[in-house]
Design an enzyme around this catalytic site. Structure first.
Site, PDB file in Angstrom:
ATOM      1  N   SER A 256      -1.921  -7.728  -9.464  1.00  0.00           N
ATOM      2  CA  SER A 256      -2.246  -7.229  -8.132  1.00  0.00           C
ATOM      3  C   SER A 256      -1.420  -5.997  -7.825  1.00  0.00           C
ATOM      4  O   SER A 256      -0.553  -5.608  -8.608  1.00  0.00           O
ATOM      5  CB  SER A 256      -1.979  -8.305  -7.091  1.00  0.00           C
ATOM      6  OG  SER A 256      -0.581  -8.455  -6.923  1.00  0.00           O
ATOM      7  N   LYS A 257      -1.706  -5.426  -6.682  1.00  0.00           N
ATOM      8  CA  LYS A 257      -1.024  -4.168  -6.329  1.00  0.00           C
ATOM      9  C   LYS A 257       0.491  -4.254  -6.389  1.00  0.00           C
ATOM     10  O   LYS A 257       1.160  -3.281  -6.678  1.00  0.00           O
ATOM     11  CB  LYS A 257      -1.473  -3.660  -4.954  1.00  0.00           C
ATOM     12  CG  LYS A 257      -1.786  -4.743  -3.948  1.00  0.00           C
ATOM     13  CD  LYS A 257      -3.260  -5.016  -3.724  1.00  0.00           C
ATOM     14  CE  LYS A 257      -3.640  -6.432  -3.955  1.00  0.00           C
ATOM     15  NZ  LYS A 257      -4.592  -7.005  -4.638  1.00  0.00           N
ATOM     16  N   ARG A 258       1.022  -5.420  -6.113  1.00  0.00           N
ATOM     17  CA  ARG A 258       2.473  -5.481  -6.121  1.00  0.00           C
ATOM     18  C   ARG A 258       3.075  -5.397  -7.523  1.00  0.00           C
ATOM     19  O   ARG A 258       4.269  -5.253  -7.704  1.00  0.00           O
ATOM     20  CB  ARG A 258       2.981  -6.737  -5.401  1.00  0.00           C
ATOM     21  CG  ARG A 258       2.148  -7.982  -5.590  1.00  0.00           C
ATOM     22  CD  ARG A 258       2.773  -9.138  -4.873  1.00  0.00           C
ATOM     23  NE  ARG A 258       3.959  -9.613  -5.595  1.00  0.00           N
ATOM     24  CZ  ARG A 258       3.918 -10.395  -6.665  1.00  0.00           C
ATOM     25  NH1 ARG A 258       2.772 -10.793  -7.136  1.00  0.00           N
ATOM     26  NH2 ARG A 258       5.021 -10.774  -7.258  1.00  0.00           N
TER      27      ARG A 258
END
Length: 519
Positions: A256-258
Site C-alpha cells: 500500500s501507499k505507506r
RNA sequence: GGCCCCUUAGUCUAGUGGUCAGGACGCAUGGUUCUCAGCCAUGAAUCAGGGGUUCGACUCCCCUAGGGGCUACCA
C-alpha cells in the site's frame, strides 16, 4: 497449443485510483499469456461503483498500460466485437440476464432495507454465527412483491443459493477447490440503483466476452465459488481460472501507499525504464528457471507460462528493481542512452548548458571506444542530435559508463558538466581543498593546462603526471584535489576525461577559483 | 466468528522422496584503479515449529504458529 486462436483473456481494472503495481502485474500476465498463445487481450473497465469511479483514474490506467507496452486488442478506446468495454455502458446486458434469472426462479427481489441488514449482521456477530443474509425475502408471495414494486419500494436482486451441496472449480495455479454451498449466502446481483455488483457483472461480461482464462489476483479466489454458481445458473461455459499471489510490502502486508511507491505513474515519473519495470514485475511471482532473470518484453512473451507462476505472495523489493533497471540501462545503445539523458537534461533545465565547452580540437568519435554508434548517420533523424552538445553528451555518457544506473540520477551525476552551481560535498572540500599546500599545486596545474595546445585526454594526463614528478609528489596528490575542484566531490569518472569534456577554459577557471573560496 | 489461501537465506526464487538445498538482489572481504561504479574472486546467510508415513523427507499427510484474503447494495 491447440485452440490458441480462441484464447481470450482480460484485464478488468476499476477506475477508482491509479494503476498500481499489483494491477500492472496482473495486466502483464494476461498480456503475456495472450501474446504467447496468439490469443486476444481484452481491456474492460469495471466502473459499477458510481461513487468512486473517475475519468482521471480511467485515463491514468490506460496511460500506465501503454507506458508498459501492454497493448490490448479490444477495449473501451478501440472497440471490438464484444463491446462495449465499459461496464456502465452494458446495463441492458445485466438487466436482461438478471431478468432471466428472476424468470427462471434462480434469483429473487429483496426489499430489505440497509437498517434491517445491519441489524441482521449485528445479531450474527453477537451470536457468533456466520454473517449470512437469512433469505427472508425468498419467501415473499408474488402478490407482496407486486405490491411493493407498485409502491416504488427500492429493491436488490439476490441469487438463490442452494442450501446444500457444493461447488467445485479448478485453478491452474492452485489446483482444485471445493466449497460447501452452506458457506455461501444469497448474495446481491443487482444493487438498488440498478447497477450490477462485481460478482454478477464479471460473470456476465466474462461469459459474453468469451473470456477463456480468468487470470486475476488471489483476493478473488473466495469469490470464485459464487461466480461458478452464476455460470451454472446461466449455463455459460466455465472459463479456466488462474489466481495470482498477492504483492506485499516490506512488512509482508498488502502493498500500500505507506510502503512507498505503489503507483506505476511514480516509476514512470522517476524515469525508470518501462522494460525494466515489466521485467521486474514479471519476476514477482513467476520464474523461468533457476538461471535467467533478465528479459525483454519480447523474451517474456516467448518464455511465459502460467504453470510457472508461484503460489506464494511476493514482497516488492526496490533494490532488485533498481538492479534490473541498471542492467537494462547498461544494455542500451549509446545513442539511445544519450537521447534519453538529453531529454532529462532538457527537462531539468540543464540544456542548454550554462557555459559552452569548446573542445579544443574536435574529438574524433571513431577513436573513442564505445562511441562507434554515434556518427553522422545515426544522428541524422533529429537535427538537434547533430549539435555539438549532443556529441559532447554522448562522450560524457560513454565516460560515465555504468556509474549512471538510473535516469533520475542524471542531474546529480552530470550537473558539473552543465552548470557552475553543481552540488558540492563539504566534507570532500575540507579534506582535499582546504589545505595549505593545495592552492599552489592547483594553480600550477592550471598554468600548465592554460599553455597546453591540444586539450586531449593523453596530453592532459601527461601534463598532470609530469607536474607531479617535478613537484616530487604522487600523482594522486594532484588528482584528488583536482577532482574535487572540478566536480565538487570525490566521485567521478576518469578524471582526465572529465577535464577534456569540461574544456580548457572551464578547467583552468575551476582550478584557480576552487581554492580561493575555501582557503 | 466462519470459510479459504500461503510458508526454501533479509528479499525474489529453483527444487517435486536420496542434491554438499542451486541461482539472483542486497550484504561482507579481496583483486583491478586516480576516486567511485563496473568487472573478477571469495564469504556469511534458508527448508516456520511439532508430529507422523517411509529404509530415507525441503519434497507426501496431520496439527500448531505466523502472514494474507473473502465473508458489502467495493471491486
Amino acid at each position: 497449443m491447440q485452440d490458441s486462436q480462441n484464447i481470450r483473456v482480460r484485464f478488468a481494472p476499476s477506475p477508482t485510483g491509479h494503476l498500481h503495481v499489483g494491477g500492472a502485474r496482473t495486466a502483464l500476465y494476461n498480456f503475456l499469456y495472450a501474446r504467447k498463445t496468439g490469443g486476444t487481450f481484452v481491456l474492460r473497465i469495471e466502473d459499477t461503483d458510481a461513487q468512486r469511479s473517475t475519468r482521471e483514474s480511467y485515463e491514468g490506467i490506460l496511460r500506465g498500460l501503454r507506458w508498459l507496452g501492454l497493448d490490448w486488442d479490444e477495449g473501451p478506446d478501440m472497440g471490438g466485437e464484444f463491446g462495449p468495454y465499459v461496464q456502465s455502458a452494458r446495463s441492458v446486458l445485466y438487466h436482461s440476464d438478471a431478468q432471466r434469472l428472476l424468470d427462471e426462479g434462480k434469483a429473487y427481489r429483496c426489499f430489505c432495507t440497509p437498517e434491517v441488514l445491519e441489524a441482521m449482521k449485528l445479531e450474527a456477530k453477537e451470536r457468533k454465527t456466520a454473517l449470512k443474509y437469512d433469505g427472508r425475502c425468498r419467501r415473499l408471495k408474488p402478490d407482496d412483491v407486486e405490491e411493493r414494486l407498485a409502491g416504488g419500494m427500492p429493491f436488490v436482486v439476490r441469487f438463490m443459493m442452494p442450501a446444500d451441496g457444493e461447488v467445485r472449480f479448478r485453478d491452474i495455479i492452485r489446483g482444485d477447490f471445493t466449497t460447501q454451498n452452506e458457506e455461501l449466502d444469497d448474495f446481491v446481483l443487482v444493487k438498488s440503483d440498478g447497477r450490477p455488483t462485481y460478482n454478477f457483472a464479471v460473470v456476465v461480461d466474462d461469459a459474453k466476452m468469451k473470456i477463456t482464462h480468468v487470470i486475476r489476483g488471489d483476493d478473488h479466489i473466495s469469490n470464485t465459488p459464487r461466480q461458478v454458481h452464476l455460470y451454472r445458473a446461466f449455463d455459460y461455459p466455465l472459463p479456466k481460472f488462474a489466481h495470482l499471489p498477492m504483492i506485499l510490502g516490506s512488512d509482508k502486508t498488502r502493498l500500500s501507499k505507506r510502503h512507498g511507491a505503489t503507483s506505476i505513474d511514480y516509476y514512470r515519473d522517476k524515469l525508470y525504464l518501462s522494460e525494466a519495470m515489466v521485467n521486474y514485475l514479471a519476476l514477482l511471482g513467476w520464474s523461468f528457471d533457476d538461471k535467467r532473470e533478465l528479459f525483454s518484453l519480447k523474451a517474456l512473451i516467448d518464455k511465459f507460462s502460467l504453470k510457472r507462476i508461484s503460489r506464494n505472495p511476493a514482497v516488492f523489493d526496490i533494490d532488485k528493481m533498481e538492479w534490473i533497471n541498471a542492467e537494462h540501462f547498461k544494455r542500451l545503445d549509446l545513442v539511445e542512452k544519450t537521447k534519453m539523458v538529453y531529454e532529462v537534461l532538457e527537462r531539468e533545465g540543464l540544456i542548454p548548458p550554462a557555459f559552452e565547452v569548446d573542445l579544443s580540437r574536435p574529438v574524433d568519435l571513431k577513436l573513442v571506444p564505445g562511441t562507434e554508434s554515434v556518427n553522422e548517420e545515426t544522428l541524422q533523424p533529429e537535427e538537434r542530435l547533430n549539435s555539438k552538445e549532443f556529441q559532447r553528451l554522448a562522450l560524457i555518457i560513454n565516460v560515465i559508463g555504468n556509474r549512471l544506473k538510473l535516469l533520475k540520477d542524471v542531474p546529480g551525476k552530470l550537473g558539473y558538466f552543465y552548470r557552475d552551481d553543481y552540488e558540492r560535498d563539504e566534507h570532500a572540500i575540507r579534506s582535499h581543498l582546504a589545505r595549505p599546500e593545495v592552492p599552489e599545486r592547483l594553480n600550477a596545474l592550471a598554468d600548465d593546462y592554460d599553455t597546453l595546445q591540444y586539450f586531449e585526454r593523453d596530453a592532459v594526463e601527461e601534463t598532470l603526471r609530469s607536474l607531479a614528478d617535478r613537484m616530487e609528489i604522487e600523482a594522486g596528490e594532484l588528482i584528488h584535489p583536482c577532482r574535487v575542484a572540478l566536480t565538487g566531490g570525490t566521485v567521478s569518472p576518469d578524471i582526465f576525461w572529465v577535464i577534456v569534456l569540461l574544456g580548457k577554459a572551464k578547467t583552468v577557471e575551476r582550478l584557480r577559483t576552487a581554492t580561493k573560496v575555501y582557503n
